[in-house]
Design a protein around this motif. Structure first.
Motif, PDB file in Angstrom:
ATOM      1  N   PHE A  46       2.902  -1.755   2.857  1.00 19.75           N
ATOM      2  CA  PHE A  46       3.457  -1.086   4.030  1.00 19.75           C
ATOM      3  C   PHE A  46       3.907  -2.059   5.106  1.00 19.75           C
ATOM      4  CE2 PHE A  46       1.351   2.443   2.032  1.00 19.75           C
ATOM      5  CZ  PHE A  46       2.263   3.457   2.230  1.00 19.75           C
ATOM      6  N   ARG A  47       3.497  -3.292   5.031  1.00 15.30           N
ATOM      7  CA  ARG A  47       3.885  -4.286   6.034  1.00 15.30           C
ATOM      8  C   ARG A  47       5.361  -4.603   5.943  1.00 15.30           C
ATOM      9  NH1 ARG A  47       0.280  -8.618   5.193  1.00 15.30           N
ATOM     10  NH2 ARG A  47      -1.114  -7.501   6.574  1.00 15.30           N
ATOM     11  N   GLU A  48       5.896  -4.620   4.745  1.00 12.72           N
ATOM     12  CA  GLU A  48       7.254  -5.086   4.509  1.00 12.72           C
ATOM     13  C   GLU A  48       8.324  -4.251   5.208  1.00 12.72           C
ATOM     14  OE1 GLU A  48       7.535  -5.167   0.288  1.00 12.72           O
ATOM     15  OE2 GLU A  48       6.059  -6.763   0.082  1.00 12.72           O
ATOM     16  N   ASP A  49       8.237  -2.940   5.101  1.00  9.16           N
ATOM     17  CA  ASP A  49       9.351  -2.098   5.545  1.00  9.16           C
ATOM     18  C   ASP A  49       9.001  -1.117   6.666  1.00  9.16           C
ATOM     19  OD1 ASP A  49      10.965  -3.243   3.561  1.00  9.16           O
ATOM     20  OD2 ASP A  49      10.228  -1.822   2.067  1.00  9.16           O
ATOM     21  N   ASN A  50       7.790  -1.197   7.202  1.00 12.94           N
ATOM     22  CA  ASN A  50       7.367  -0.190   8.161  1.00 12.94           C
ATOM     23  C   ASN A  50       6.903  -0.815   9.472  1.00 12.94           C
ATOM     24  OD1 ASN A  50       7.506   2.287   6.436  1.00 12.94           O
ATOM     25  ND2 ASN A  50       6.133   1.069   5.194  1.00 12.94           N
ATOM     26  N   PRO A  51       7.187  -0.134  10.562  1.00 12.62           N
ATOM     27  CA  PRO A  51       6.706  -0.631  11.858  1.00 12.62           C
ATOM     28  C   PRO A  51       5.179  -0.530  11.939  1.00 12.62           C
ATOM     29  CG  PRO A  51       7.851   1.470  12.127  1.00 12.62           C
ATOM     30  CD  PRO A  51       7.998   1.058  10.694  1.00 12.62           C
ATOM     31  N   ALA A  52       4.598  -1.264  12.861  1.00 18.27           N
ATOM     32  CA  ALA A  52       3.140  -1.337  13.007  1.00 18.27           C
ATOM     33  C   ALA A  52       2.513   0.049  13.184  1.00 18.27           C
ATOM     34  CB  ALA A  52       2.770  -2.247  14.165  1.00 18.27           C
ATOM     35  N   GLU A  53       3.164   0.896  13.948  1.00 18.57           N
ATOM     36  CA  GLU A  53       2.612   2.236  14.185  1.00 18.57           C
ATOM     37  C   GLU A  53       2.493   3.029  12.890  1.00 18.57           C
ATOM     38  OE1 GLU A  53       3.899   6.241  16.547  1.00 18.57           O
ATOM     39  OE2 GLU A  53       4.260   4.323  17.550  1.00 18.57           O
ATOM     40  N   ASP A  54       3.494   2.932  12.020  1.00 27.13           N
ATOM     41  CA  ASP A  54       3.444   3.627  10.728  1.00 27.13           C
ATOM     42  C   ASP A  54       2.328   3.061   9.854  1.00 27.13           C
ATOM     43  OD1 ASP A  54       5.571   5.138  11.561  1.00 27.13           O
ATOM     44  OD2 ASP A  54       7.041   4.184  10.240  1.00 27.13           O
ATOM     45  N   ARG A  55       2.185   1.744   9.853  1.00 27.12           N
ATOM     46  CA  ARG A  55       1.113   1.118   9.055  1.00 27.12           C
ATOM     47  C   ARG A  55      -0.251   1.574   9.553  1.00 27.12           C
ATOM     48  NH1 ARG A  55       4.267  -3.611   9.915  1.00 27.12           N
ATOM     49  NH2 ARG A  55       2.649  -4.400  11.306  1.00 27.12           N
ATOM     50  N   MET A  57      -0.955   4.382  11.026  1.00 26.46           N
ATOM     51  CA  MET A  57      -1.165   5.772  10.622  1.00 26.46           C
ATOM     52  C   MET A  57      -1.566   5.866   9.148  1.00 26.46           C
ATOM     53  SD  MET A  57      -0.913   7.759  13.180  1.00 26.46           S
ATOM     54  CE  MET A  57      -0.755   9.337  12.388  1.00 26.46           C
ATOM     55  N   VAL A  58      -0.927   5.067   8.293  1.00 26.14           N
ATOM     56  CA  VAL A  58      -1.272   5.057   6.873  1.00 26.14           C
ATOM     57  C   VAL A  58      -2.708   4.584   6.682  1.00 26.14           C
ATOM     58  CG1 VAL A  58      -0.812   3.925   4.656  1.00 26.14           C
ATOM     59  CG2 VAL A  58       1.076   4.826   6.010  1.00 26.14           C
ATOM     60  N   MET A  59      -3.096   3.553   7.407  1.00 25.84           N
ATOM     61  CA  MET A  59      -4.461   3.053   7.282  1.00 25.84           C
ATOM     62  C   MET A  59      -5.462   4.079   7.816  1.00 25.84           C
ATOM     63  SD  MET A  59      -4.048   0.443   5.524  1.00 25.84           S
ATOM     64  CE  MET A  59      -5.764   0.004   5.421  1.00 25.84           C
ATOM     65  N   ALA A  60      -5.134   4.755   8.909  1.00 26.02           N
ATOM     66  CA  ALA A  60      -6.018   5.789   9.447  1.00 26.02           C
ATOM     67  C   ALA A  60      -6.171   6.935   8.452  1.00 26.02           C
ATOM     68  CB  ALA A  60      -5.490   6.300  10.785  1.00 26.02           C
ATOM     69  N   ALA A  61      -5.075   7.332   7.829  1.00 27.00           N
ATOM     70  CA  ALA A  61      -5.135   8.396   6.825  1.00 27.00           C
ATOM     71  C   ALA A  61      -5.954   7.958   5.616  1.00 27.00           C
ATOM     72  CB  ALA A  61      -3.721   8.790   6.396  1.00 27.00           C
ATOM     73  N   THR A  62      -5.808   6.702   5.222  1.00 28.35           N
ATOM     74  CA  THR A  62      -6.574   6.172   4.094  1.00 28.35           C
ATOM     75  C   THR A  62      -8.067   6.160   4.403  1.00 28.35           C
ATOM     76  OG1 THR A  62      -4.694   4.808   3.419  1.00 28.35           O
ATOM     77  CG2 THR A  62      -6.844   4.180   2.567  1.00 28.35           C
TER      78      THR A  62
END
Length: 85
Positions: A46-55, A57-62
């Motif tokens: 997720f680091r490659e193509d996504n802004p920090a906020e999106d990353r 959110m993905v980590m929080a969901a995980t």
């Protein structure tokens, strides 16, 4: 974040709230490392193509999913132990 950094952070967290590996036919450090490898891979993907906020959110969901899964497993274990006793 790399696997070694995650391992260090995990050890710090576990010093206050250790995971119970008793009864498992696996090496605890191997399981820790496998978990860290999985998280590092998710973060890298997720680091490659996504802004920090999106990353974030993905980590929080995980993390939320893992906590939920842990709660379900703990509940099932409690029910099994209650049925045995």
């Amino acid at each position: 974040m790399n696997v070694q950094t995650l391992m260090q952070l995990l050890q710090e967290i576990e010093s206050e709230d250790p995971v119970d590996f008793s009864g498992l036919p696996f090496d605890a450090d191997d399981l820790r490392q496998l978990a860290c490898i999985n998280v590092a891979e998710i973060m890298e993907r997720f680091r490659e193509d996504n802004p920090a906020e999106d990353r974030e959110m993905v980590m929080a969901a995980t993390v939320t999913r893992l906590i939920l899964e842990n709660m379900v497993l703990q509940a099932r274990l409690a029910i099994l132990l209650q049925e045995e006793g």
